[in-house]
Scaffold this motif. Structure first.
Motif, PDB file in Angstrom:
ATOM      1  N   LYS A  12      69.477  14.703  48.391  1.00 41.13           N
ATOM      2  CA  LYS A  12      68.886  13.621  47.605  1.00 41.13           C
ATOM      3  C   LYS A  12      68.821  13.969  46.119  1.00 41.13           C
ATOM      4  CE  LYS A  12      65.982  12.536  51.520  1.00 41.13           C
ATOM      5  NZ  LYS A  12      64.642  12.687  52.097  1.00 41.13           N
ATOM      6  N   ARG A  13      68.801  15.260  45.790  1.00 42.06           N
ATOM      7  CA  ARG A  13      68.553  15.676  44.410  1.00 42.06           C
ATOM      8  C   ARG A  13      69.785  16.130  43.648  1.00 42.06           C
ATOM      9  NH1 ARG A  13      64.043  16.811  47.341  1.00 42.06           N
ATOM     10  NH2 ARG A  13      62.045  16.360  46.321  1.00 42.06           N
ATOM     11  N   PHE A  14      70.834  16.530  44.334  1.00 39.36           N
ATOM     12  CA  PHE A  14      72.002  17.106  43.669  1.00 39.36           C
ATOM     13  C   PHE A  14      73.251  16.275  43.929  1.00 39.36           C
ATOM     14  CE2 PHE A  14      69.231  20.734  44.748  1.00 39.36           C
ATOM     15  CZ  PHE A  14      68.972  21.191  43.480  1.00 39.36           C
ATOM     16  N   VAL A  22      77.608  21.349  40.121  1.00 40.16           N
ATOM     17  CA  VAL A  22      76.479  20.622  40.696  1.00 40.16           C
ATOM     18  C   VAL A  22      75.540  20.209  39.575  1.00 40.16           C
ATOM     19  CG1 VAL A  22      74.567  20.743  42.305  1.00 40.16           C
ATOM     20  CG2 VAL A  22      76.678  21.947  42.817  1.00 40.16           C
ATOM     21  N   LYS A  23      75.200  18.927  39.545  1.00 38.61           N
ATOM     22  CA  LYS A  23      74.282  18.452  38.523  1.00 38.61           C
ATOM     23  C   LYS A  23      73.037  17.872  39.174  1.00 38.61           C
ATOM     24  CE  LYS A  23      75.921  13.748  37.732  1.00 38.61           C
ATOM     25  NZ  LYS A  23      76.343  12.802  36.715  1.00 38.61           N
ATOM     26  N   TYR A  24      71.944  17.875  38.413  1.00 34.55           N
ATOM     27  CA  TYR A  24      70.684  17.350  38.901  1.00 34.55           C
ATOM     28  C   TYR A  24      69.892  16.783  37.736  1.00 34.55           C
ATOM     29  CZ  TYR A  24      68.429  21.546  37.047  1.00 34.55           C
ATOM     30  OH  TYR A  24      67.965  22.533  36.209  1.00 34.55           O
ATOM     31  N   LYS A  25      68.905  15.989  38.050  1.00 30.21           N
ATOM     32  CA  LYS A  25      68.033  15.385  37.044  1.00 30.21           C
ATOM     33  C   LYS A  25      66.822  16.280  36.868  1.00 30.21           C
ATOM     34  CE  LYS A  25      66.746  11.407  34.847  1.00 30.21           C
ATOM     35  NZ  LYS A  25      65.801  12.043  33.968  1.00 30.21           N
ATOM     36  N   LYS A  26      66.423  16.491  35.632  1.00 29.04           N
ATOM     37  CA  LYS A  26      65.251  17.320  35.362  1.00 29.04           C
ATOM     38  C   LYS A  26      63.996  16.617  35.885  1.00 29.04           C
ATOM     39  CE  LYS A  26      66.794  19.812  31.290  1.00 29.04           C
ATOM     40  NZ  LYS A  26      66.568  20.016  29.861  1.00 29.04           N
ATOM     41  N   PRO A  27      63.036  17.396  36.402  1.00 27.08           N
ATOM     42  CA  PRO A  27      61.809  16.794  36.923  1.00 27.08           C
ATOM     43  C   PRO A  27      60.833  16.432  35.802  1.00 27.08           C
ATOM     44  CG  PRO A  27      61.717  19.150  37.161  1.00 27.08           C
ATOM     45  CD  PRO A  27      63.080  18.840  36.619  1.00 27.08           C
ATOM     46  N   GLY A  28      59.815  15.661  36.176  1.00 30.15           N
ATOM     47  CA  GLY A  28      58.723  15.389  35.249  1.00 30.15           C
ATOM     48  C   GLY A  28      58.907  14.150  34.406  1.00 30.15           C
ATOM     49  N   ARG A  42      62.383  13.717  25.724  1.00 28.90           N
ATOM     50  CA  ARG A  42      63.764  13.371  25.398  1.00 28.90           C
ATOM     51  C   ARG A  42      64.742  14.309  26.098  1.00 28.90           C
ATOM     52  NH1 ARG A  42      62.603  12.548  20.682  1.00 28.90           N
ATOM     53  NH2 ARG A  42      63.028  14.579  19.786  1.00 28.90           N
ATOM     54  N   LYS A  43      64.426  15.609  26.125  1.00 25.80           N
ATOM     55  CA  LYS A  43      65.308  16.574  26.773  1.00 25.80           C
ATOM     56  C   LYS A  43      65.329  16.413  28.291  1.00 25.80           C
ATOM     57  CE  LYS A  43      65.064  20.058  23.170  1.00 25.80           C
ATOM     58  NZ  LYS A  43      64.517  21.369  22.771  1.00 25.80           N
ATOM     59  N   SER A  47      70.714  14.855  32.507  1.00 27.42           N
ATOM     60  CA  SER A  47      70.958  15.654  33.702  1.00 27.42           C
ATOM     61  C   SER A  47      71.559  16.996  33.295  1.00 27.42           C
ATOM     62  CB  SER A  47      71.879  14.913  34.664  1.00 27.42           C
ATOM     63  OG  SER A  47      73.047  14.504  34.016  1.00 27.42           O
ATOM     64  N   VAL A  48      71.451  17.979  34.186  1.00 27.40           N
ATOM     65  CA  VAL A  48      71.805  19.359  33.874  1.00 27.40           C
ATOM     66  C   VAL A  48      72.748  19.897  34.940  1.00 27.40           C
ATOM     67  CG1 VAL A  48      70.846  21.634  33.397  1.00 27.40           C
ATOM     68  CG2 VAL A  48      69.479  19.626  32.957  1.00 27.40           C
ATOM     69  N   ILE A  49      73.661  20.778  34.544  1.00 27.71           N
ATOM     70  CA  ILE A  49      74.530  21.490  35.478  1.00 27.71           C
ATOM     71  C   ILE A  49      73.819  22.774  35.896  1.00 27.71           C
ATOM     72  CG2 ILE A  49      76.779  22.594  35.766  1.00 27.71           C
ATOM     73  CD1 ILE A  49      77.059  19.628  35.338  1.00 27.71           C
ATOM     74  N   ILE A  50      73.842  23.085  37.195  1.00 24.54           N
ATOM     75  CA  ILE A  50      73.148  24.295  37.643  1.00 24.54           C
ATOM     76  C   ILE A  50      73.917  25.537  37.209  1.00 24.54           C
ATOM     77  CG2 ILE A  50      72.162  23.135  39.656  1.00 24.54           C
ATOM     78  CD1 ILE A  50      74.075  24.978  41.304  1.00 24.54           C
ATOM     79  N   ALA A  51      73.224  26.664  37.191  1.00 27.31           N
ATOM     80  CA  ALA A  51      73.814  27.922  36.767  1.00 27.31           C
ATOM     81  C   ALA A  51      74.791  28.439  37.824  1.00 27.31           C
ATOM     82  CB  ALA A  51      72.714  28.949  36.528  1.00 27.31           C
ATOM     83  N   LYS A  52      75.750  29.246  37.388  1.00 26.97           N
ATOM     84  CA  LYS A  52      76.719  29.832  38.316  1.00 26.97           C
ATOM     85  C   LYS A  52      76.039  30.716  39.350  1.00 26.97           C
ATOM     86  CE  LYS A  52      80.875  29.929  35.483  1.00 26.97           C
ATOM     87  NZ  LYS A  52      81.902  30.805  34.870  1.00 26.97           N
ATOM     88  N   ALA A  53      74.946  31.358  38.960  1.00 31.16           N
ATOM     89  CA  ALA A  53      74.228  32.248  39.878  1.00 31.16           C
ATOM     90  C   ALA A  53      73.645  31.486  41.065  1.00 31.16           C
ATOM     91  CB  ALA A  53      73.127  32.971  39.125  1.00 31.16           C
ATOM     92  N   ASP A  54      73.405  30.194  40.919  1.00 32.74           N
ATOM     93  CA  ASP A  54      72.815  29.393  41.993  1.00 32.74           C
ATOM     94  C   ASP A  54      73.855  28.714  42.878  1.00 32.74           C
ATOM     95  OD1 ASP A  54      70.241  29.994  41.136  1.00 32.74           O
ATOM     96  OD2 ASP A  54      70.267  28.358  39.685  1.00 32.74           O
TER      97      ASP A  54
END
Length: 66
Positions: A12-14, A22-28, A42-43, A47-54
């Protein structure tokens, strides 16, 4: 052999982009926004791309998306 299950919260989130990132929407961004500064709000809209480590974790919890 049985199929692996996809993590219900993760699906549901990614979202996976065309290049496999993989991208996701920032919470809050739902309520109680008056306490945050304008810069934070504003930031958080983008949406954000997850880190390679994840990525290893993402491939485990969403096995059939990649």
């Amino acid at each position: 052999m049985s199929k692996m299950k996809t993590h219900s919260g993760a699906k549901k989130r990614f979202k996976v982009t065309g290049k496999g990132k993989v991208k996701y929407k920032k919470p809050g961004q739902r309520h109680l926004l008056t306490g945050d500064s304008g810069n934070q709000n504003r930031k958080a809209r983008k949406s954000v791309i997850i880190a390679k480590a994840d990525m290893k974790t993402m491939k485990k919890i969403m096995p059939y998306i990649f």
